[in-house]
Scaffold this active site. Structure first.
Site, PDB file in Angstrom:
ATOM      1  N   LYS A 145      37.671   6.837 -21.900  1.00 32.58           N
ATOM      2  CA  LYS A 145      38.653   7.214 -22.906  1.00 32.58           C
ATOM      3  C   LYS A 145      38.883   6.063 -23.885  1.00 32.58           C
ATOM      4  O   LYS A 145      38.576   4.897 -23.596  1.00 32.58           O
ATOM      5  CB  LYS A 145      39.985   7.595 -22.237  1.00 32.58           C
ATOM      6  CG  LYS A 145      39.908   8.858 -21.399  1.00 32.58           C
ATOM      7  CD  LYS A 145      41.263   9.192 -20.790  1.00 32.58           C
ATOM      8  CE  LYS A 145      41.195  10.440 -19.935  1.00 32.58           C
ATOM      9  NZ  LYS A 145      40.916  11.650 -20.721  1.00 32.58           N
ATOM     10  N   ARG A 195      38.030  19.774 -13.454  1.00 30.28           N
ATOM     11  CA  ARG A 195      37.403  21.030 -13.023  1.00 30.28           C
ATOM     12  C   ARG A 195      36.522  20.802 -11.789  1.00 30.28           C
ATOM     13  O   ARG A 195      36.329  21.707 -10.983  1.00 30.28           O
ATOM     14  CB  ARG A 195      36.596  21.624 -14.173  1.00 30.28           C
ATOM     15  CG  ARG A 195      35.425  20.819 -14.633  1.00 30.28           C
ATOM     16  CD  ARG A 195      34.945  21.194 -16.028  1.00 30.28           C
ATOM     17  NE  ARG A 195      35.956  20.888 -17.019  1.00 30.28           N
ATOM     18  CZ  ARG A 195      35.848  21.172 -18.315  1.00 30.28           C
ATOM     19  NH1 ARG A 195      34.754  21.769 -18.771  1.00 30.28           N
ATOM     20  NH2 ARG A 195      36.809  20.873 -19.159  1.00 30.28           N
TER      21      ARG A 195
END
Length: 456
Positions: A234, A308
């Site tokens: 990030k 996920r």
């Protein structure tokens, strides 16, 4: 003034009347304040809830120790659930996370009386239920705020076990060796870069009276205790606030706490997938191919699409070990849902219309609103694998939908399932420069309302 306070200010504006009282049983009214509800024709449960929060903040700010609220004002609105909403607002409104502030002054408890002409039995139950729900919300909020050097997968599991022992819940924790033996490679991969291995936390509420033959509602929560993005790192700004990537899991923990406190009839199971997405020589990489607990293989395209992956194993575990009447996962899954829906609504995707509608109805009642997004089979082509069954990312197109489509691959035919993406609503202040982010506890009241509606 001894006269009963009016239910309305003027002819068009509703108001709540609050009186400050002597704390030690005195009858003297020290101050009276009226909190506006806005235009009468626009008053709804959320306006009442927000007004309750405003009352709580005003009482705290002015160091009021004892106050009374005339419930005639609320009852005159003739809005079903207004009493519940007021109580929730009062209890939610003054939440603070001050555990690590050394200069925080001691704040005495504020005594608030709800003044009514009836016997108050129903009102007492309303207040008790609201207290149970808000305690659960505030637990989820407080744990979401805990920093990653304190709350990691291991300590989260310990805290959950302690909470369970205090709440009449059953708790089981699967550690890394047990996860390896099961074949839960995706949660192990995501947590492999951290010095603290992942955990799968299972909380069980058997229902009251205990119904061994009852099919449980299973809630699955994402609890990434800190998310660096892994090798798909990030940005510097994007790293700030990543302790809140565990908000879905905290919501599930809160719901289970509330289920026990409210003694819900329906069996409820919470499965929290906890991991820290870090970088080290043990971290997983783009192009790794991982075998999930379901047996399907996934090629890693982005290590920042980790939520996920851990949910895939948690969903598989839920179906392999239980027979859910409904399977609901909740997660801060995608930035794309923030782009699509902002900070007003969470996204919901489902393979079952009745389940989706029930959750949307609960969202309207609690003002934790949902917006249904599609799950057309056509989207699957974006994540269809070439060297594996599935890819964990399909690029920047339709990202919240692709997150749901990915998860759908791990839901067995015939199992009613819904995915709730709370990335935009899990905290306040998101995307606002200079505004400190705060956890909202989104999902706790929504899911408790859904569960209670099943008993109606």
């Amino acid at each position: 003034s001894e006269e009963s306070p009016p239910a309305f200010l003027g002819k068009d504006v509703g108001a709540i009347s609050v009186v400050e009282k002597e704390r030690n049983g005195g009858d003297d009214l020290l101050r009276r304040v009226r909190v506006s509800l806005g235009a009468i024709k626009h008053i709804n449960l959320d306006k009442v809830r927000r007004a309750g929060g405003a009352v709580a903040r005003w009482l705290a700010k002015h160091e009021v120790q004892s106050a009374g609220i005339d419930m005639k004002t609320i009852d005159a609105l003739e809005i079903e659930g207004a009493r519940d909403a007021l109580c929730e607002g009062l209890l939610l409104g003054d939440f603070r996370f001050e555990r690590y502030q050394s200069s925080t002054p001691d704040r005495p408890a504020i005594e608030v009386s709800l003044l009514t002409d009836d016997r108050g039995d129903d009102l007492a139950k309303t207040a008790a239920d609201a207290s149970a729900i808000v305690d659960a919300v505030n637990l989820a909020r407080a744990w979401a705020h805990e920093p990653p050097n304190v709350l990691n997968p291991a300590t989260l599991a310990e805290w959950a076990q302690q909470m369970a022992s205090e709440s009449d819940l059953q708790c089981k924790v699967l550690e890394d060796q047990e996860l390896k033996e099961l074949g839960a490679e995706t949660i192990l991969a995501v947590g492999g870069g951290s010095s603290v291995p992942p955990r799968l936390i299972i909380l069980e509420w058997p229902g009251r009276p205990k119904r061994s033959d009852g099919k449980p509602v299973i809630l699955v929560g994402k609890a990434i205790t800190f998310d660096t993005g892994g090798y798909t790192l990030k940005t510097r700004a994007g790293l700030i606030g990543m302790k809140f990537d565990k908000c879905g899991g905290m919501a599930v923990i809160g719901v289970l706490k509330a289920a026990a406190a409210l003694s819900l009839k329906k069996p409820v199971i919470g499965i929290i997938a906890a991991a820290e997405n870090a970088i080290s020589r043990g971290a997983y990489r783009p192009n790794d191919i991982i075998t999930t607990l379901s047996g399907k293989t996934v090629e890693v395209i982005s290590t920042d699409a980790e939520g996920r992956l851990i949910l895939a194993d948690a969903l598989a575990y839920a179906q392999q070990n239980y027979k859910p009447s409904a399977l609901i996962d909740i997660a801060t899954l995608t930035g794309g849902v923030v782009t699509a829906l902002g900070t007003v609504r969470a996204g919901i995707m489902s393979n079952h219309d009745a389940l989706a509608q029930a959750l949307q109805d609960a969202g309207r009642r609690t003002h934790e609103r949902l917006w249904r997004l599609p799950l057309d089979d056509d989207y699957f082509k974006q994540i269809k694998g070439s060297d594996s069954d599935i890819k964990n990312s399909g690029g920047m197109i339709a990202t919240p939908v692709i997150g749901g489509v990915f998860l759908k691959q791990f839901v067995e035919d015939g199992v009613p399932w819904a995915h709730i993406d709370i990335a935009g609503v899990a905290t306040t202040g998101r995307g606002q420069p200079g505004v400190s982010r705060k956890a909202t506890g989104f999902g706790v009241r929504l899911l408790v309302d859904y569960l209670r509606a099943l008993e109606a």
